[in-house]
Enzyme design. Structure first.
Site, PDB file in Angstrom:
ATOM      1  N   HIS A 100     131.247 162.053  16.138  1.00 48.74           N
ATOM      2  CA  HIS A 100     131.280 163.524  16.140  1.00 48.74           C
ATOM      3  C   HIS A 100     130.461 164.093  14.976  1.00 48.74           C
ATOM      4  O   HIS A 100     130.739 165.193  14.508  1.00 48.74           O
ATOM      5  CB  HIS A 100     132.716 164.062  16.053  1.00 48.74           C
ATOM      6  CG  HIS A 100     133.675 163.409  16.997  1.00 48.74           C
ATOM      7  ND1 HIS A 100     133.950 163.900  18.241  1.00 48.74           N
ATOM      8  CD2 HIS A 100     134.404 162.263  16.872  1.00 48.74           C
ATOM      9  CE1 HIS A 100     134.828 163.099  18.848  1.00 48.74           C
ATOM     10  NE2 HIS A 100     135.101 162.088  18.044  1.00 48.74           N
TER      11      HIS A 100
ATOM     12  N   SER B 181     104.017 174.487   7.257  1.00 49.21           N
ATOM     13  CA  SER B 181     104.226 175.794   7.867  1.00 49.21           C
ATOM     14  C   SER B 181     103.060 176.683   7.484  1.00 49.21           C
ATOM     15  O   SER B 181     102.543 176.599   6.373  1.00 49.21           O
ATOM     16  CB  SER B 181     105.530 176.379   7.343  1.00 49.21           C
ATOM     17  OG  SER B 181     105.514 177.791   7.433  1.00 49.21           O
TER      18      SER B 181
ATOM     19  N   LYS C 212     107.300 174.076   3.069  1.00 49.99           N
ATOM     20  CA  LYS C 212     107.812 173.285   4.184  1.00 49.99           C
ATOM     21  C   LYS C 212     107.027 172.004   4.465  1.00 49.99           C
ATOM     22  O   LYS C 212     105.800 171.982   4.415  1.00 49.99           O
ATOM     23  CB  LYS C 212     107.808 174.124   5.476  1.00 49.99           C
ATOM     24  CG  LYS C 212     108.705 175.335   5.447  1.00 49.99           C
ATOM     25  CD  LYS C 212     110.193 175.015   5.521  1.00 49.99           C
ATOM     26  CE  LYS C 212     110.606 174.439   6.823  1.00 49.99           C
ATOM     27  NZ  LYS C 212     110.698 175.422   7.902  1.00 49.99           N
TER      28      LYS C 212
ATOM     29  N   GLU D 270     110.356 165.570  16.232  1.00 48.56           N
ATOM     30  CA  GLU D 270     110.678 166.756  17.047  1.00 48.56           C
ATOM     31  C   GLU D 270     109.913 166.723  18.365  1.00 48.56           C
ATOM     32  O   GLU D 270     110.453 167.053  19.423  1.00 48.56           O
ATOM     33  CB  GLU D 270     110.330 168.038  16.280  1.00 48.56           C
ATOM     34  CG  GLU D 270     111.293 168.342  15.151  1.00 48.56           C
ATOM     35  CD  GLU D 270     110.883 169.566  14.340  1.00 48.56           C
ATOM     36  OE1 GLU D 270     111.728 170.411  14.100  1.00 48.56           O
ATOM     37  OE2 GLU D 270     109.694 169.663  13.949  1.00 48.56           O
TER      38      GLU D 270
END
Ligand code: ARG
Length: 463
Positions: free
Chosen positions: A157, A278, A284, A291
């Site tokens: 979980h 970014s 960033k 991804e």
């Protein structure tokens, strides 16, 4: 408007819109090698059945080789008027060697031809995919090798659960990839049968030695029902399903890497070469590679569902709907190879922040199950032990301390089954090593599994 090979029956020429709508050449050009390989084998079969003389065979062979070279060099670039790769090759062949080119299609239909080309393509892609899966597995083993003794919390979980070896965690992905490998390999075995000779749907009146053709093309068997042969795309679906499950596995690894790479976790250092920045926020460094792997699951699942839907309720035998098999197949085949390659290269440069992992085992009461198991060994029923440790955890939380900070007299306030030896279990290594059922995270067992995994790859890579 161009003249089609099938135009004899027609009094009107094809509408330009229909030509564009119907043509598969923009994408099935990709099957040119398979198409020519199949045609060379078919020509041989025709020669053996007496349809072609030795001399004619030679001319056809030379012609086909020339078409292949021209396609490779770009000297011949098919256009929409050629409709598909099969007609394109035949048309160019006939331009080169004359009307003899028209003999090649004896005893063959585009229906068994495309079934052959697609099988040859899936076979080749399957081998390449299996090769890349093994390479990614090797990257995982290299990391596991370095991280047998790296301990982190295992999660359920996404909550800290019990301490485990990082090698154990990485080997879980080895297992998934091993099953993926076998799914592709199973499909290879099952589909490795030659469709040539099925003709349009019913077989051919010519005496074609199907078994010999199959052998020449490296097939284990021939297909056994001509109707099924030209209408079966199960092998494409199986490939697309295996690709989907592979992507599902890769996306789980991707997700973990994204989470572990976050500042909140900080477990992993993804190589900058596989991250991007970014355009607005200068600080960033984004984990785009995992991804994208996670994101590409969508198209790979979509390709499976697209073809399942196309094939649904098609009457026997060939229907033009089936031309829609190619783009999903090509797209998934390319996508999985790319994802495997990216992950393999990215993992080769990935390192883990082992101190952060270790520190994360300090909070979160990951030894709670060990304490309950301790009480079980002191003859306390597990349910009761579970409740006692629950109380202990509450107590620790109130006092902002860990289970390992409790002294014996405090422990005994909760259960008099606690004895001096409880200190032994308040230790992360001992907890990991206590899990000694086969397949568990005990370090000696993980080491054994690691060498078993290495053995699998070694055997696979040796000729
Ligand atoms: N381009 C077609 C396909 O990919 C080849 C088979 C066409 N057969 C036919 N009878 N029109 O499915």
């Amino acid at each position: 408007m161009s003249k089609k090979a099938w135009s004899g029956r027609f009094s009107k020429s094809e509408h330009p819109l229909m030509e564009r709508f119907n043509a598969s050449i923009p994408f099935d050009i990709r099957l040119y090698q398979e198409d020519i390989q199949g045609s060379l084998a078919h020509a041989q079969t025709l020669a053996e059945s007496g349809i072609l003389s030795k001399n004619e065979l030679k001319k056809l062979q030379n012609g086909l080789e020339k078409v292949k070279k021209e396609l490779e060099s770009g000297d011949f670039s098919p256009n929409l008027a050629h409709e598909d790769i099969h007609m394109a090759v035949e048309a160019r062949l006939t331009e080169i060697i004359g009307p003899l080119g028209g003999k090649l299609h004896s005893g063959r239909s585009r229906n068994d031809q495309v079934a052959l080309d697609t099988r040859l393509f899936v076979r080749r892609q399957t081998l390449e995919t299996c090769h890349r899966i093994s390479a990614l597995q090797q990257s995982l083993l290299n990391l596991a090798d370095k991280n047998l003794n790296t301990i982190l919390p295992g999660y359920t979980h996404l909550q800290r659960a019990q301490p485990i070896s990082l090698a154990h965690h990485l080997l879980a992905y080895f297992e998934m990839l091993e099953r993926d490998f076998s799914r592709f390999a199973d499909n290879f075995e099952r589909m490795n049968a030659c469709p040539l000779g099925a003709g349009a749907l019913a077989g051919s009146p010519l005496k074609l030695d199907r078994e010999k053709t199959a052998q020449a093309l490296g097939f284990e068997d021939i297909t056994h029902n001509s109707l099924d042969t030209v209408s079966d795309r199960d092998f494409v679906l199986d490939f697309l399903f295996a690709a989907s499950t592979l992507m599902m596995h890769l996306s789980r690894l991707a997700e973990e890497l994204v989470i572990w790479n976050s500042q909140e976790f900080g477990f992993v250092n993804l190589p900058q070469e596989f991250c991007t920045g970014s355009s607005m926020m200068p600080q960033k460094v984004n984990p785009d590679a995992p991804e994208l792997v996670r994101g590409k699951c969508g198209r790979v699942y979509g390709n499976l569902v697209a073809l399942l839907t196309t094939m649904k309720a098609l009457p026997l035998a060939y229907n033009k709907d089936m031309q829609e098999d190619k783009e999903p197949l090509f797209d998934s085949a390319d996508t999985i190879l790319m994802c495997l390659e990216v992950f393999q290269n990215m993992l080769a440069q990935t390192s883990f922040n082992t101190e952060k992992m270790r520190a994360a085992t300090k909070d979160g009461f990951v030894l709670a199950t060990d304490v309950a198991d301790y009480l079980v060994q002191k003859n306390i029923p597990f349910r009761e032990a579970h409740a006692v440790v629950g109380q202990l955890v509450q107590h620790c939380q109130k006092n902002a301390i860990g289970l390992e900070d409790l002294d014996l007299s405090t422990l005994q306030r909760f259960s008099n089954a606690f004895k001096n030896d409880v200190s032994k279990i308040m230790n992360i290594e001992n907890s990991v090593n206590a899990r000694q059922t086969l397949g568990g995270t005990n370090l000696a067992l993980v080491k054994k599994e690691l060498s078993r995994a290495k053995g699998i790859l070694k055997k696979r890579n040796s000729p």
